[in-house]
Write a protein that holds these residues in place. Structure first.
Motif, PDB file in Angstrom:
ATOM      1  N   GLY A   1       1.145  -5.200 -10.039  1.00  0.00           N
ATOM      2  CA  GLY A   1      -0.175  -5.356  -9.420  1.00  0.00           C
ATOM      3  C   GLY A   1      -1.273  -4.631 -10.177  1.00  0.00           C
ATOM      4  O   GLY A   1      -2.268  -5.239 -10.592  1.00  0.00           O
TER       5      GLY A   1
ATOM      6  N   GLN B   1      -0.129  -1.750   2.001  1.00  0.00           N
ATOM      7  CA  GLN B   1       1.290  -1.412   1.913  1.00  0.00           C
ATOM      8  C   GLN B   1       1.503   0.099   2.015  1.00  0.00           C
ATOM      9  O   GLN B   1       2.473   0.553   2.608  1.00  0.00           O
TER      10      GLN B   1
ATOM     11  N   ASN C   1      -2.212  -3.101  -1.995  1.00  0.00           N
ATOM     12  CA  ASN C   1      -1.590  -1.792  -2.210  1.00  0.00           C
ATOM     13  C   ASN C   1      -1.978  -0.818  -1.100  1.00  0.00           C
ATOM     14  O   ASN C   1      -1.136  -0.073  -0.602  1.00  0.00           O
TER      15      ASN C   1
ATOM     16  N   ARG D   1       7.213   1.675  -4.631  1.00  0.00           N
ATOM     17  CA  ARG D   1       7.668   1.006  -3.418  1.00  0.00           C
ATOM     18  C   ARG D   1       9.021   0.354  -3.661  1.00  0.00           C
ATOM     19  O   ARG D   1       9.286  -0.146  -4.750  1.00  0.00           O
TER      20      ARG D   1
HETATM   21 MG   LIG Z   1       0.802  -3.800  -5.738  1.00  0.00          MG
END
Ligand SMILES: [Mg+2]
Ligand SMILES: Nc1ncnc2c1ncn2[C@@H]1O[C@H](COP(=O)(O)OP(=O)(O)OP(=O)(O)O)[C@@H](O)[C@H]1O
Length: 362
Positions: free
Chosen positions: A318, A251, A248, A311
């Motif tokens: 997650g 990202q 995360n 996202r």
């Molecule tokens: Mg994630």
């Protein structure tokens, strides 16, 4: 403060803190002394966010309240003090009318009973949403395999231009299948196989695999307390947790990359109150800190819920998985995020110290 003010301050039945313009604690009332388990004198000058940990990012709202000199009400947050179990609270924050930049901060713990039923319903809601999704995932995967196969057969007789279309079908179905597999993985998660684990081994594995893959453009700094004792946990599941958090962060940082700091430390007094009234000590702390843009404000208080994602192409599973694993470990996870500084903090129980055998001690 006048004598009268003092009496009001002292009799206020909810914890109250007076903050200076730099978020330092200027004074706390007796209820807050009890709540924070400290004295007004010894806490003076400390940064409030270091003493009062809140599971939702409210720095932005707090700063706005200060700038506009308007009150701020925040309901339903978990407030930890490092000293005791995080409590479910409502917060009231108000600017002090005669001292610009000074803020009054009231913390009202909600009833424990209310908290427990609410937690429970959140959990079972998540569970049934996931159960439903799992069933769907299973049902959808079979026809998808058929669709992929058919598109591949079709593509054989086509020219390059038309084949683009069948390729698109194949690529998109693959993507959906992958997503469904993630959903299924979520449902398959078994209870952790608890045993003593060296947290730093887990973190090293996560770090190395992140740097080889999704985190290649990140700098990952180890800031470990080498004397940290073993935790009690399931190393594979904890690895999954750390990988999800690192992913995360990577990202969120985007292509330009960024820095992640993995910080471990021991906090002797961190305890979590359990539903049965018992307390559990969670002294091992792991923080994953990144310097990315921070949580998107519109979903900041729901990021641990399944299917909540900020996202494009995110499944939003997650952190739901992270929170399930940590709760199966009877641990605790909280987040604090402002642009440029996002901290996910995991608190875990310590493994009982192994009794020394004769050989080792001699
Ligand atoms: Mg994630
Ligand atoms: N370190 C972080 N910095 C900024 N935003 C974050 C960070 N960690 C999580 N988020 C936000 O929380 C959302 C939920 O995260 P979560 O891991 O649950 O789902 P996801 O990453 O979108 O999808 P998945 O993990 O299932 O592929 C993310 O989409 C992102 O918007």
């Amino acid at each position: 403060m006048s004598l009268e003010d003092n009496a009001i301050w002292a009799s206020l039945p909810v914890p109250a803190l007076l903050l200076d313009p730099e978020d330092r604690i200027e004074e706390i009332n007796p209820a807050a002394e009890g709540f924070l388990n400290t004295s007004s004198r010894s806490i003076r000058g400390q940064n409030v966010w270091e003493r009062v940990m809140i599971n939702s990012p409210l720095e932005d709202a707090f700063n706005r309240a200060r700038e506009t000199a308007s009150p701020l009400f925040v309901n339903d947050v978990d407030v930890g003090t490092g000293e005791r179990a995080p409590l479910h609270c409502n917060l009231q924050i108000a600017p002090l009318s005669d001292r610009p930049g000074y803020m009054l901060f009231l913390i009202s713990p909600r009833e424990l009973a209310g908290r427990m039923t609410q937690d429970h319903s959140v959990k079972s809601a998540a569970k049934s949403a996931i159960g439903m999704a799992e069933m769907l995932a299973h049902e959808i995967k079979n026809p998808l395999a058929g669709i992929t196969g058919a598109a591949q057969l079709l593509s054989m007789g086509l020219d390059a231009e038309d084949r683009e279309l069948t390729d698109l079908i194949v690529a998109e179905t693959r993507r959906v299948v992958k997503l469904l597999e993630q959903v299924e993985q979520f449902g398959n998660l078994t209870l952790p196989d608890l045993r003593p684990v060296n947290i730093h081994d887990v973190l090293d594995r996560a770090r190395r695999s992140a740097l080889l893959g999704f985190g290649a453009s990140m700098k990952i700094i180890e800031d470990y307390d080498p004397s940290l004792p073993a935790a009690i946990g399931d190393p594979d599941q904890l690895l999954q947790v750390v990988l999800n958090l690192l992913k995360n962060a990577a990202q969120a940082a985007g292509k330009e990359g960024g820095t992640i700091r993995i910080h471990t430390y021991f906090e002797h007094s961190f305890r979590l109150r359990r539903a049965d009234g018992g307390g559990r000590s969670l002294p091992l702390q792991i923080e994953i800190i990144d310097d990315g843009p921070g949580l998107p404000p519109d979903i900041a208080d729901q990021i641990f819920d399944p299917f909540v994602s900020g996202r494009e192409n995110g499944t939003g599973l997650g952190l739901a998985l992270v929170s399930k694993i940590i709760s199966d470990h009877e641990g605790w996870i909280s987040v604090n995020s402002v642009p440029g500084h996002t901290v996910f903090r995991i608190s875990l129980p310590m493994a009982p110290r192994a009794r020394k055998t004769k050989k080792e001690s001699s």
